[in-house]
Design a protein around this motif. Structure first.
Motif, PDB file in Angstrom:
ATOM      1  N   ALA A 126       0.810  -1.217   0.000  1.00 37.36           N
ATOM      2  CA  ALA A 126       0.000   0.000   0.000  1.00 37.36           C
ATOM      3  C   ALA A 126       0.844   1.269   0.000  1.00 37.36           C
ATOM      4  N   ASP A 127       2.100   1.156   0.366  1.00 35.35           N
ATOM      5  CA  ASP A 127       2.959   2.339   0.462  1.00 35.35           C
ATOM      6  C   ASP A 127       3.836   2.485  -0.784  1.00 35.35           C
ATOM      7  N   PRO A 128       3.925   3.696  -1.350  1.00 36.30           N
ATOM      8  CA  PRO A 128       4.722   3.879  -2.569  1.00 36.30           C
ATOM      9  C   PRO A 128       6.215   3.603  -2.375  1.00 36.30           C
ATOM     10  N   THR A 129       6.741   3.868  -1.201  1.00 39.14           N
ATOM     11  CA  THR A 129       8.166   3.577  -0.941  1.00 39.14           C
ATOM     12  C   THR A 129       8.406   2.080  -1.011  1.00 39.14           C
ATOM     13  N   ARG A 130       7.524   1.321  -0.400  1.00 35.04           N
ATOM     14  CA  ARG A 130       7.692  -0.135  -0.410  1.00 35.04           C
ATOM     15  C   ARG A 130       7.482  -0.701  -1.805  1.00 35.04           C
ATOM     16  N   ARG A 131       6.542  -0.136  -2.558  1.00 29.41           N
ATOM     17  CA  ARG A 131       6.361  -0.594  -3.942  1.00 29.41           C
ATOM     18  C   ARG A 131       7.599  -0.283  -4.769  1.00 29.41           C
ATOM     19  N   ALA A 132       8.231   0.858  -4.519  1.00 28.27           N
ATOM     20  CA  ALA A 132       9.458   1.209  -5.241  1.00 28.27           C
ATOM     21  C   ALA A 132      10.574   0.215  -4.914  1.00 28.27           C
ATOM     22  N   VAL A 133      10.651  -0.207  -3.669  1.00 22.65           N
ATOM     23  CA  VAL A 133      11.660  -1.203  -3.269  1.00 22.65           C
ATOM     24  C   VAL A 133      11.395  -2.520  -4.003  1.00 22.65           C
ATOM     25  N   ILE A 134      10.143  -2.946  -4.023  1.00 27.50           N
ATOM     26  CA  ILE A 134       9.788  -4.187  -4.730  1.00 27.50           C
ATOM     27  C   ILE A 134      10.146  -4.062  -6.207  1.00 27.50           C
ATOM     28  N   HIS A 135       9.812  -2.926  -6.794  1.00 25.51           N
ATOM     29  CA  HIS A 135      10.122  -2.696  -8.212  1.00 25.51           C
ATOM     30  C   HIS A 135      11.628  -2.788  -8.453  1.00 25.51           C
ATOM     31  N   ARG A 136      12.407  -2.143  -7.613  1.00 26.12           N
ATOM     32  CA  ARG A 136      13.874  -2.152  -7.767  1.00 26.12           C
ATOM     33  C   ARG A 136      14.420  -3.565  -7.591  1.00 26.12           C
ATOM     34  N   LEU A 137      13.918  -4.291  -6.586  1.00 24.62           N
ATOM     35  CA  LEU A 137      14.417  -5.646  -6.336  1.00 24.62           C
ATOM     36  C   LEU A 137      13.996  -6.617  -7.435  1.00 24.62           C
ATOM     37  N   LEU A 170       7.700 -10.512   1.585  1.00 26.02           N
ATOM     38  CA  LEU A 170       7.951 -10.043   0.223  1.00 26.02           C
ATOM     39  C   LEU A 170       9.431  -9.963  -0.107  1.00 26.02           C
ATOM     40  N   ILE A 171      10.250  -9.756   0.897  1.00 24.66           N
ATOM     41  CA  ILE A 171      11.702  -9.746   0.681  1.00 24.66           C
ATOM     42  C   ILE A 171      12.373 -10.573   1.764  1.00 24.66           C
ATOM     43  N   ARG A 172      13.577 -10.992   1.468  1.00 25.36           N
ATOM     44  CA  ARG A 172      14.446 -11.635   2.446  1.00 25.36           C
ATOM     45  C   ARG A 172      15.702 -10.788   2.550  1.00 25.36           C
ATOM     46  N   THR A 173      16.269 -10.711   3.738  1.00 21.69           N
ATOM     47  CA  THR A 173      17.516  -9.969   3.894  1.00 21.69           C
ATOM     48  C   THR A 173      18.568 -10.894   4.496  1.00 21.69           C
ATOM     49  N   GLY A 179      28.882  -9.041   7.013  1.00 21.11           N
ATOM     50  CA  GLY A 179      29.685  -7.941   7.547  1.00 21.11           C
ATOM     51  C   GLY A 179      28.774  -6.790   7.921  1.00 21.11           C
ATOM     52  N   ARG A 180      29.029  -5.639   7.325  1.00 18.49           N
ATOM     53  CA  ARG A 180      28.202  -4.461   7.618  1.00 18.49           C
ATOM     54  C   ARG A 180      27.126  -4.215   6.562  1.00 18.49           C
ATOM     55  N   VAL A 181      27.060  -5.076   5.579  1.00 15.88           N
ATOM     56  CA  VAL A 181      26.126  -4.872   4.469  1.00 15.88           C
ATOM     57  C   VAL A 181      24.944  -5.832   4.589  1.00 15.88           C
ATOM     58  N   ARG A 182      23.734  -5.273   4.561  1.00 10.81           N
ATOM     59  CA  ARG A 182      22.506  -6.076   4.553  1.00 10.81           C
ATOM     60  C   ARG A 182      21.943  -6.033   3.141  1.00 10.81           C
ATOM     61  N   THR A 183      21.831  -7.210   2.543  1.00  9.31           N
ATOM     62  CA  THR A 183      21.352  -7.317   1.166  1.00  9.31           C
ATOM     63  C   THR A 183      19.907  -7.802   1.162  1.00  9.31           C
ATOM     64  N   CYS A 184      19.104  -7.196   0.307  1.00  9.90           N
ATOM     65  CA  CYS A 184      17.690  -7.547   0.170  1.00  9.90           C
ATOM     66  C   CYS A 184      17.467  -8.283  -1.144  1.00  9.90           C
ATOM     67  N   VAL A 185      16.604  -9.292  -1.087  1.00  3.88           N
ATOM     68  CA  VAL A 185      16.253 -10.095  -2.260  1.00  3.88           C
ATOM     69  C   VAL A 185      14.737 -10.227  -2.295  1.00  3.88           C
ATOM     70  N   ARG A 193      14.719  -6.218 -10.351  1.00  2.22           N
ATOM     71  CA  ARG A 193      15.887  -6.256 -11.241  1.00  2.22           C
ATOM     72  C   ARG A 193      17.041  -7.042 -10.631  1.00  2.22           C
ATOM     73  N   GLY A 194      16.935  -7.378  -9.339  1.00  2.00           N
ATOM     74  CA  GLY A 194      17.988  -8.148  -8.689  1.00  2.00           C
ATOM     75  C   GLY A 194      18.240  -7.653  -7.277  1.00  2.00           C
ATOM     76  N   PRO A 195      19.038  -8.397  -6.522  1.00  2.00           N
ATOM     77  CA  PRO A 195      19.328  -8.033  -5.134  1.00  2.00           C
ATOM     78  C   PRO A 195      19.996  -6.659  -5.034  1.00  2.00           C
ATOM     79  N   ALA A 196      19.801  -6.022  -3.882  1.00  2.00           N
ATOM     80  CA  ALA A 196      20.426  -4.720  -3.623  1.00  2.00           C
ATOM     81  C   ALA A 196      20.640  -4.575  -2.126  1.00  2.00           C
ATOM     82  N   SER A 197      21.644  -3.803  -1.775  1.00  2.00           N
ATOM     83  CA  SER A 197      21.891  -3.550  -0.355  1.00  2.00           C
ATOM     84  C   SER A 197      20.870  -2.536   0.151  1.00  2.00           C
TER      85      SER A 197
END
Length: 113
Positions: free
Chosen positions: A16-27, A60-63, A67-73, A29-33
Motif C-alpha cells: 500500500a505504500d509507494p516507498t515499499r512498492r518502489a523497493v519491490i520494483h527495484r528488487l 515479500l523480501i528476504r535480507t 559484515g556491515r552490508v545487509r542485502t535484500c532479495v 531487477r535483482g538483489p540490492a543492499s
C-alpha cells in the motif's frame, strides 16, 4: 482460509505504500543492499528500515547480512499470493459479466418478440 486471508492482507498492507512498492520494483531487477535502496528514497535510514522490516515481515523480501552490508532479495513466491487472488477475482467478475450479458441479451430477445 483465514491463514490465506491474513497473508493476503499483509501483502496488500505492505504494497500500500509507494516507498515499499518502489523497493519491490527495484528488487525485481535483482538483489540490492539496504544502502542502495535507501539512497533512492527521500527519508532517513531509520525511517527507511521500517519499510524494509514491513516488507520482510510480510514475506515479500528476504535480507541477509554479510559484515556491515545487509542485502535484500525479492521473494517472488509471496507475490504469487496476490497473483492467485487477482486470478480468482478475474474469474468471478468474468462469470458475473457473462451472466449479465446473457440476461441483457435474453431480455432484448423477449422484448422484440
Amino acid at each position: 482460509m483465514a491463514q490465506y486471508s491474513a497473508k493476503l492482507d499483509g501483502v496488500f498492507l505492505a504494497l500500500a505504500d509507494p516507498t515499499r512498492r518502489a523497493v519491490i520494483h527495484r528488487l525485481g531487477r535483482g538483489p540490492a543492499s539496504v544502502g542502495e535502496l535507501a539512497r533512492e528514497a527521500t527519508m532517513t535510514l531509520p525511517s527507511f528500515m521500517k519499510h524494509v522490516r514491513m516488507l520482510e515481515s510480510n514475506g515479500l523480501i528476504r535480507t541477509a547480512k554479510s559484515g556491515r552490508v545487509r542485502t535484500c532479495v525479492l521473494d517472488r513466491e509471496r507475490l504469487a499470493v496476490v497473483e492467485d487472488w487477482l486470478a480468482e477475482q478475474r474469474r468471478l467478475w468474468g462469470e458475473r459479466t457473462d451472466r449479465l450479458e446473457r440476461f441483457v441479451t435474453n431480455s432484448k430477445e423477449r422484448n422484440t418478440t
